[in-house]
Design a protein around this motif. Sequence first.
Motif, mmCIF file in Angstrom:
data_model
loop_
_atom_site.group_PDB
_atom_site.id
_atom_site.type_symbol
_atom_site.label_atom_id
_atom_site.label_comp_id
_atom_site.label_asym_id
_atom_site.label_seq_id
_atom_site.Cartn_x
_atom_site.Cartn_y
_atom_site.Cartn_z
ATOM 1 N N GLY A 50 0.782 -1.225 0.000
ATOM 2 C CA GLY A 50 0.000 0.000 0.000
ATOM 3 C C GLY A 50 0.815 1.277 0.000
ATOM 4 O O GLY A 50 0.273 2.373 0.095
ATOM 5 N N GLY B 100 2.645 2.438 -2.465
ATOM 6 C CA GLY B 100 2.572 3.141 -3.746
ATOM 7 C C GLY B 100 3.510 2.629 -4.819
ATOM 8 O O GLY B 100 3.785 3.322 -5.799
ATOM 9 N N LYS B 101 3.960 1.394 -4.702
ATOM 10 C CA LYS B 101 4.883 0.823 -5.698
ATOM 11 C C LYS B 101 4.169 0.630 -7.046
ATOM 12 O O LYS B 101 4.688 1.028 -8.093
ATOM 13 N N SER B 102 3.000 0.024 -7.005
ATOM 14 C CA SER B 102 2.262 -0.193 -8.260
ATOM 15 C C SER B 102 1.857 1.137 -8.873
ATOM 16 O O SER B 102 1.833 1.289 -10.094
ATOM 17 N N THR B 103 1.551 2.112 -8.031
ATOM 18 C CA THR B 103 1.190 3.433 -8.524
ATOM 19 C C THR B 103 2.382 4.082 -9.214
ATOM 20 O O THR B 103 2.220 4.795 -10.214
HETATM 21 N N1 LIG Z 1 -7.246 4.797 -8.061
HETATM 22 C C1 LIG Z 1 -7.094 4.827 -6.728
HETATM 23 N N2 LIG Z 1 -7.932 5.535 -5.963
HETATM 24 C C2 LIG Z 1 -7.777 5.586 -4.620
HETATM 25 N N3 LIG Z 1 -6.802 4.968 -3.946
HETATM 26 C C3 LIG Z 1 -5.923 4.251 -4.670
HETATM 27 C C4 LIG Z 1 -6.007 4.133 -6.089
HETATM 28 N N4 LIG Z 1 -4.981 3.350 -6.507
HETATM 29 C C5 LIG Z 1 -4.294 3.008 -5.413
HETATM 30 N N5 LIG Z 1 -4.873 3.529 -4.305
HETATM 31 C C6 LIG Z 1 -4.370 3.387 -2.941
HETATM 32 O O1 LIG Z 1 -3.030 3.880 -2.935
HETATM 33 C C7 LIG Z 1 -2.252 3.098 -2.060
HETATM 34 C C8 LIG Z 1 -1.051 2.545 -2.799
HETATM 35 O O2 LIG Z 1 -1.461 1.553 -3.695
HETATM 36 P P1 LIG Z 1 -0.420 0.698 -4.523
HETATM 37 O O3 LIG Z 1 0.374 1.592 -5.407
HETATM 38 O O4 LIG Z 1 -1.192 -0.381 -5.175
HETATM 39 O O5 LIG Z 1 0.536 0.130 -3.371
HETATM 40 P P2 LIG Z 1 1.629 -1.042 -3.456
HETATM 41 O O6 LIG Z 1 1.775 -1.476 -4.874
HETATM 42 O O7 LIG Z 1 2.897 -0.427 -2.911
HETATM 43 O O8 LIG Z 1 1.140 -2.121 -2.563
HETATM 44 C C9 LIG Z 1 -3.158 2.021 -1.470
HETATM 45 O O9 LIG Z 1 -3.622 2.482 -0.220
HETATM 46 C C10 LIG Z 1 -4.279 1.955 -2.484
HETATM 47 O O10 LIG Z 1 -5.474 1.555 -1.872
#
Ligand SMILES: Nc1ncnc2c1ncn2[C@@H]1O[C@H](COP(=O)(O)OP(=O)(O)O)[C@@H](O)[C@H]1O
Length: 90
Positions: free
Chosen positions: A59, A61-64
């Motif tokens: 959570g 933000g790596k995937s983001t």
């Molecule tokens: N489109 C979105 N709208 C709201 N929150 C989001 C969205 N995409 C990701 N998040 C939130 O942002 C945070 C980081 O997500 P993510 O990048 O998937 O983390 P990781 O890949 O590091 O586990 C998480 O809390 C996730 O729920």
Amino acid sequence: MSIHPTEAVRTHLEHAGTGEQPVLSLRGAAVRVGGRTLWSGVDLTVGAGEFTAVLGPNGVGKSTLVKVLLGVLPAAAGEVRVLLRQRPPS
Ligand SMILES: Nc1ncnc2c1ncn2[C@@H]1O[C@H](COP(=O)(O)OP(=O)(O)O)[C@@H](O)[C@H]1O
Ligand SMILES: [Mg+2]
């Protein structure tokens, strides 16, 4: 394990004629999702052939980060360049 750039990446770098140019760079980059800043002030440079690991808890933000690099999601601040192209600002 070895990771090779895709043919498209290799072709692009050859055409750019700049083996020294980074494949991607972030300067003061930040991202906001759901009204929340996930990360900010991110500086990162990855050169051709370099292997970079992004570590962090669930959570964070790596995937983001990957979505920003792909251009699926805009950066909220800073500069993001991938293969010499600037990602559009938000
Ligand atoms: N489109 C979105 N709208 C709201 N929150 C989001 C969205 N995409 C990701 N998040 C939130 O942002 C945070 C980081 O997500 P993510 O990048 O998937 O983390 P990781 O890949 O590091 O586990 C998480 O809390 C996730 O729920
Ligand atoms: Mg993830």
